[in-house]
Write a protein that holds these residues in place. Structure first.
Motif, PDB file in Angstrom:
ATOM      1  N   LEU A   9       0.828  -1.200   0.000  1.00  0.00           N
ATOM      2  CA  LEU A   9       0.000   0.000   0.000  1.00  0.00           C
ATOM      3  C   LEU A   9       0.862   1.250   0.000  1.00  0.00           C
ATOM      4  O   LEU A   9       0.635   2.170  -0.778  1.00  0.00           O
ATOM      5  CB  LEU A   9      -0.932  -0.009   1.216  1.00  0.00           C
ATOM      6  CG  LEU A   9      -1.752   1.252   1.476  1.00  0.00           C
ATOM      7  CD1 LEU A   9      -2.649   1.562   0.298  1.00  0.00           C
ATOM      8  CD2 LEU A   9      -2.567   1.079   2.743  1.00  0.00           C
ATOM      9  N   MET A  10       1.863   1.280   0.843  1.00  0.00           N
ATOM     10  CA  MET A  10       2.739   2.450   0.921  1.00  0.00           C
ATOM     11  C   MET A  10       3.451   2.689  -0.410  1.00  0.00           C
ATOM     12  O   MET A  10       3.672   3.823  -0.807  1.00  0.00           O
ATOM     13  CB  MET A  10       3.760   2.287   2.050  1.00  0.00           C
ATOM     14  CG  MET A  10       3.157   2.260   3.434  1.00  0.00           C
ATOM     15  SD  MET A  10       2.132   3.676   3.829  1.00  0.00           S
ATOM     16  CE  MET A  10       3.378   4.954   3.911  1.00  0.00           C
ATOM     17  N   TRP A  57      -7.613  14.471  12.244  1.00  0.00           N
ATOM     18  CA  TRP A  57      -6.745  15.221  11.350  1.00  0.00           C
ATOM     19  C   TRP A  57      -5.879  14.266  10.527  1.00  0.00           C
ATOM     20  O   TRP A  57      -5.606  13.149  10.932  1.00  0.00           O
ATOM     21  CB  TRP A  57      -5.871  16.183  12.150  1.00  0.00           C
ATOM     22  CG  TRP A  57      -4.893  15.471  13.047  1.00  0.00           C
ATOM     23  CD1 TRP A  57      -3.598  15.145  12.766  1.00  0.00           C
ATOM     24  CD2 TRP A  57      -5.131  14.925  14.347  1.00  0.00           C
ATOM     25  NE1 TRP A  57      -3.024  14.461  13.803  1.00  0.00           N
ATOM     26  CE2 TRP A  57      -3.954  14.307  14.797  1.00  0.00           C
ATOM     27  CE3 TRP A  57      -6.244  14.893  15.189  1.00  0.00           C
ATOM     28  CZ2 TRP A  57      -3.843  13.669  16.032  1.00  0.00           C
ATOM     29  CZ3 TRP A  57      -6.128  14.263  16.425  1.00  0.00           C
ATOM     30  CH2 TRP A  57      -4.938  13.672  16.823  1.00  0.00           C
ATOM     31  N   ALA A  58      -5.429  14.762   9.405  1.00  0.00           N
ATOM     32  CA  ALA A  58      -4.551  13.966   8.543  1.00  0.00           C
ATOM     33  C   ALA A  58      -3.160  13.882   9.164  1.00  0.00           C
ATOM     34  O   ALA A  58      -2.673  14.837   9.773  1.00  0.00           O
ATOM     35  CB  ALA A  58      -4.468  14.591   7.158  1.00  0.00           C
ATOM     36  N   SER A  59      -2.541  12.773   9.015  1.00  0.00           N
ATOM     37  CA  SER A  59      -1.196  12.559   9.550  1.00  0.00           C
ATOM     38  C   SER A  59      -0.183  13.372   8.774  1.00  0.00           C
ATOM     39  O   SER A  59      -0.310  13.542   7.558  1.00  0.00           O
ATOM     40  CB  SER A  59      -0.822  11.081   9.463  1.00  0.00           C
ATOM     41  OG  SER A  59      -1.745  10.308  10.176  1.00  0.00           O
ATOM     42  N   GLN A  60       0.850  13.823   9.463  1.00  0.00           N
ATOM     43  CA  GLN A  60       1.899  14.590   8.801  1.00  0.00           C
ATOM     44  C   GLN A  60       2.829  13.679   8.008  1.00  0.00           C
ATOM     45  O   GLN A  60       3.429  14.093   7.031  1.00  0.00           O
ATOM     46  CB  GLN A  60       2.693  15.388   9.822  1.00  0.00           C
ATOM     47  CG  GLN A  60       1.895  16.503  10.452  1.00  0.00           C
ATOM     48  CD  GLN A  60       2.713  17.315  11.434  1.00  0.00           C
ATOM     49  OE1 GLN A  60       3.845  16.995  11.725  1.00  0.00           O
ATOM     50  NE2 GLN A  60       2.107  18.365  11.954  1.00  0.00           N
ATOM     51  N   SER A  61       2.960  12.439   8.442  1.00  0.00           N
ATOM     52  CA  SER A  61       3.872  11.515   7.777  1.00  0.00           C
ATOM     53  C   SER A  61       3.217  10.153   7.630  1.00  0.00           C
ATOM     54  O   SER A  61       2.879   9.502   8.626  1.00  0.00           O
ATOM     55  CB  SER A  61       5.161  11.380   8.587  1.00  0.00           C
ATOM     56  OG  SER A  61       5.942  10.317   8.099  1.00  0.00           O
ATOM     57  N   LEU A  62       3.047   9.714   6.387  1.00  0.00           N
ATOM     58  CA  LEU A  62       2.479   8.386   6.146  1.00  0.00           C
ATOM     59  C   LEU A  62       3.432   7.295   6.610  1.00  0.00           C
ATOM     60  O   LEU A  62       3.007   6.215   7.015  1.00  0.00           O
ATOM     61  CB  LEU A  62       2.146   8.218   4.668  1.00  0.00           C
ATOM     62  CG  LEU A  62       1.101   9.179   4.109  1.00  0.00           C
ATOM     63  CD1 LEU A  62       0.832   8.879   2.643  1.00  0.00           C
ATOM     64  CD2 LEU A  62      -0.181   9.143   4.908  1.00  0.00           C
TER      65      LEU A  62
END
Length: 114
Positions: A9-10, A57-62
């Motif tokens: 996925l990443m 909130w969206a993560s800063q780092s996947l």
């Protein structure tokens, strides 16, 4: 197996449809583990929990999300820790709904399509 699919996925996040299929592959692996461990009842998500997850909130780092998921999954496996698995499940749902921007309907349709 989940960690394998999370890695895929990443690697596929650039192409949205490919990422959705990879997300569904990881989702399938989560369900298989829960079924084998008899933890499926812990994976139930009602509308209220889903709304709470979507409001995060969206993560800063996947990459950080990936590492946290991997840590929680390893903890659930090596320590037979159900709470760590549920935590990983909730992080995974948030990852798909918030960080990757998929809707629950998109995920369901892709999952059922196979």
């Amino acid at each position: 197996m989940v960690i394998y699919y999370l890695g895929q996925l990443m690697g596929s996040i650039q192409a949205n449809q490919v990422a959705l299929q990879a997300y569904c592959n990881a989702l399938q692996a989560f369900l298989q583990i829960a079924n084998e461990r008899k933890w499926t009842y812990k994976m139930l998500v009602d509308d209220e929990l889903l709304a709470q997850i979507e409001q995060k909130w969206a993560s800063q780092s996947l990459n950080t999300v990936y590492l946290i998921l991997e840590q929680q999954l390893n903890k659930s496996y090596f320590e037979n820790n159900q709470a760590a698995f549920v935590h990983a499940w909730h992080i995974f749902l948030k990852f798909g709904l918030v960080d990757l921007g998929f809707t629950a309907d998109e995920i369901e349709a892709q999952y059922l399509q196979g």
